[in-house]
Design an enzyme around this catalytic site. Structure first.
Site, mmCIF file in Angstrom:
data_model
loop_
_atom_site.group_PDB
_atom_site.id
_atom_site.type_symbol
_atom_site.label_atom_id
_atom_site.label_comp_id
_atom_site.label_asym_id
_atom_site.label_seq_id
_atom_site.Cartn_x
_atom_site.Cartn_y
_atom_site.Cartn_z
ATOM 1 N N CYS B 100 56.392 11.220 34.272
ATOM 2 C CA CYS B 100 56.256 9.841 34.725
ATOM 3 C C CYS B 100 54.819 9.354 34.708
ATOM 4 O O CYS B 100 53.927 9.973 35.269
ATOM 5 C CB CYS B 100 56.804 9.682 36.128
ATOM 6 S SG CYS B 100 57.018 7.950 36.522
ATOM 7 N N PHE B 238 45.255 -2.698 4.399
ATOM 8 C CA PHE B 238 44.853 -2.091 3.128
ATOM 9 C C PHE B 238 43.539 -2.659 2.584
ATOM 10 O O PHE B 238 43.429 -2.948 1.396
ATOM 11 C CB PHE B 238 45.964 -2.265 2.077
ATOM 12 C CG PHE B 238 47.170 -1.414 2.344
ATOM 13 C CD1 PHE B 238 47.123 -0.031 2.170
ATOM 14 C CD2 PHE B 238 48.355 -1.984 2.790
ATOM 15 C CE1 PHE B 238 48.237 0.766 2.428
ATOM 16 C CE2 PHE B 238 49.474 -1.190 3.056
ATOM 17 C CZ PHE B 238 49.413 0.183 2.868
ATOM 18 N N ASN B 242 37.015 -4.860 -2.469
ATOM 19 C CA ASN B 242 37.219 -6.306 -2.321
ATOM 20 C C ASN B 242 38.693 -6.713 -2.359
ATOM 21 O O ASN B 242 39.031 -7.873 -2.501
ATOM 22 C CB ASN B 242 36.400 -7.092 -3.365
ATOM 23 C CG ASN B 242 36.907 -6.875 -4.780
ATOM 24 O OD1 ASN B 242 37.783 -6.029 -5.002
ATOM 25 N ND2 ASN B 242 36.373 -7.610 -5.728
#
Lengths: 256, 256
Positions: B100, B238, B242
Site C-alpha cells: 500500500c 522521435f 532535424n
C-alpha cells in the site's frame, strides 16, 4: 554509482575488469510518522524528488504547502512537514482511495522472503547467449512498428520458449512467467531475457521462479548485482553481438 | 496498436502521415468484487499478465491456487477466483501491509481532475527542438558511465533550465519539476524533455504543471496522444537530428 569487478566476454576471450553501475535505493517519504510512499530511485536530488512527487501526484497544490523536507541519507527517507496539519488525514485518504494497490511494489516483502540461493548446475556457452539475443530482437514486432514497448522472453539453452510484449518492462516479464505457469513449464535450466534495465524488482521476480540466468542488452543496477550475487543468479548485461558483461555467478557462462 | 494522423518534420519540410502507436490501457484485477491492483499495460495477453503478476508478487504460491481468470475486454479488467476462499482476506492484508502506498499510481484521480485544456500561445521553431535534444543528450553523465538511468529536463526556447537523472523515468521528471518549484520558476513557455517513452502518466504530470510542450527521442503511447489532444499539449516524439514527429497541438512547432 558503485564499482564491481565483473567478467567481460568477447567471443571466447574473457577478462576481469572494474565496471561502474547505477545505484538504486528504496526511498520512503514519511508524513508525521506515517509512511506515505516508497519508490525505488537514484540516491541523489532527493529533496527535488520529494517536492516534485508531492506536487505531480496532486498531494500538494504548490511548494508553499510544504513547510519542511528533511532528508535522511542513512535510512534513505524524507520526513515532511506540511503547512496545515489538517491536511495530513486528507492526504492519506487521497492516497488510500486513489493510490492504494495501484502500481504495487512488493519490494520489502520479497526482499525478506526470497533471499535464499538458487542451486543450479545449469551452464550455457556465450555463443548461445549471442544467438538467443539475436532471436529475441528479431521478434519484437510491436516495438518495430511503434517503438513504444518492452519485451521479455523465457528461453532454454537452444530456443525461445515464450515471448511477450508490453508497454511496461515488468508487465512483459509477468506475462512470460504467467504463460509458463499455465503450460506447467519448469523454470529449471531456463534464461529470462528482458529488453530493459535489470533492477532489483526484476531480480526478485526471477528468484521467485527459480530462473538461474537473466540476460539483457542493457545495464543492471547496483542493487540487482548485489542481490544476484547473494541469491546466486547470473546477470548477463550489455549483450551486443559476441560481447557481454557477466555481473554475478559467472561460472554458468562458458566463453566460446 | 492505434493509428493517428501526425505531422512529420524534417528540417523546414513538413507532411501529414498516418502513424501507428502502441496501445496503453488501465487494467484492473478484481478478487471477489474488491480491486486488487490496477496497472497500465498493453491490451493483450491479459490472462498471462494476471497469472504472472499474482505469482511474482507472491500473492499465490503456484498456478493451481488460481481457480479461474475471467477477462473483460470492455472494462479492461480480470475477475479471479481462488482455490481457497479464506485466502482472500490474507491477500488483501498482504497487499495493504506490503504494497500500500508503494509505487503509487494516481491514474484515476488525475484523470478526472486535470483534463482541462492548456491555453498557451507559446511557439518554438523545430531547429530549437533539435538543438535542445542535442544539449540534453550531451548532459546525460550517469547514463554515459553506467547505461542505466533515465534523464529529464525543463527548458525554455533557448536553453535547458534544469536537468536531472534517475533510474526511474517518472522520478527524473518529478526531480526536474521539484527543482523548478523550489526556484519558483514558472512553467509557462517551457518544454519538458524526457529520455523515455511518453505515457499517459507523464502527460498528467506535464498537465499538472501547465507545461505546453513535451519532447522525447522515443515514442508516445496511444493514451498519451489522446489525452494530449484533449488537453492541448504538444507531443514531439522521435526527435532524431532535424527529424521529429508531432502527435498533437502541432501549431506550436514551426518547421525551420
Amino acid at each position: 554509482m558503485e564499482s564491481f569487478t565483473i567478467t567481460k566476454i568477447k567471443g571466447n576471450h574473457k577478462e576481469r575488469v572494474e565496471d561502474i553501475v547505477a545505484q538504486e535505493v528504496p526511498f520512503t517519504v514519511n508524513l508525521g510518522n506515517r509512511e506515505l510512499v516508497t519508490v525505488l530511485c537514484s540516491p541523489f536530488d532527493l529533496e527535488d524528488l520529494t517536492r516534485g512527487f508531492l506536487f505531480t501526484s496532486g498531494l500538494v497544490k504548490g511548494p508553499d504547502e510544504i513547510k519542511k523536507i528533511v532528508i535522511d541519507r542513512q535510512r534513505w527517507s524524507a520526513d515532511i512537514d506540511m503547512a496545515e496539519v489538517k491536511s495530513e488525514n486528507l492526504i492519506f485518504k487521497r492516497l488510500y482511495t486513489s493510490g492504494c494497490g495501484k502500481g504495487v511494489l512488493f519490494y520489502n516483502a520479497l526482499d525478506i522472503i526470497y533471499r535464499s540461493k538458487i542451486i543450479s548446475e545449469f551452464k550455457v556457452k556465450s555463443v548461445r547467449i549471442t544467438k538467443l539475443m539475436q532471436d529475441f530482437q528479431k521478434r519484437s514486432e510491436v516495438y518495430l512498428k511503434t517503438g513504444g514497448v518492452h519485451s521479455a522472453a523465457l528461453a532454454d539453452e537452444k530456443d525461445i520458449l515464450a515471448f511477450r510484449e508490453d508497454i511496461g518492462r515488468h508487465n512483459a516479464i509477468d506475462k512470460v512467467i504467467g504463460h509458463a505457469l499455465l503450460r506447467k513449464n519448469t523454470f529449471k535450466n531456463t534464461l529470462l531475457i528482458t529488453s530493459g534495465r535489470i533492477s532489483s524488482e526484476i531480480l526478485f521476480k526471477v528468484r521467485r521462479c527459480g530462473i538461474p540466468i537473466v540476460i539483457s542488452g542493457s545495464a543492471p543496477t547496483n542493487q540487482a548485482v548485489r542481490h544476484a550475487r547473494e541469491m546466486n543468479i547470473t546477470i548477463v548485461g550489455f549483450v551486443r553481438g559476441n560481447r557481454m558483461n557477466i555481473y554475478s555467478a559467472e561460472e554458468r557462462i562458458i566463453p566460446e
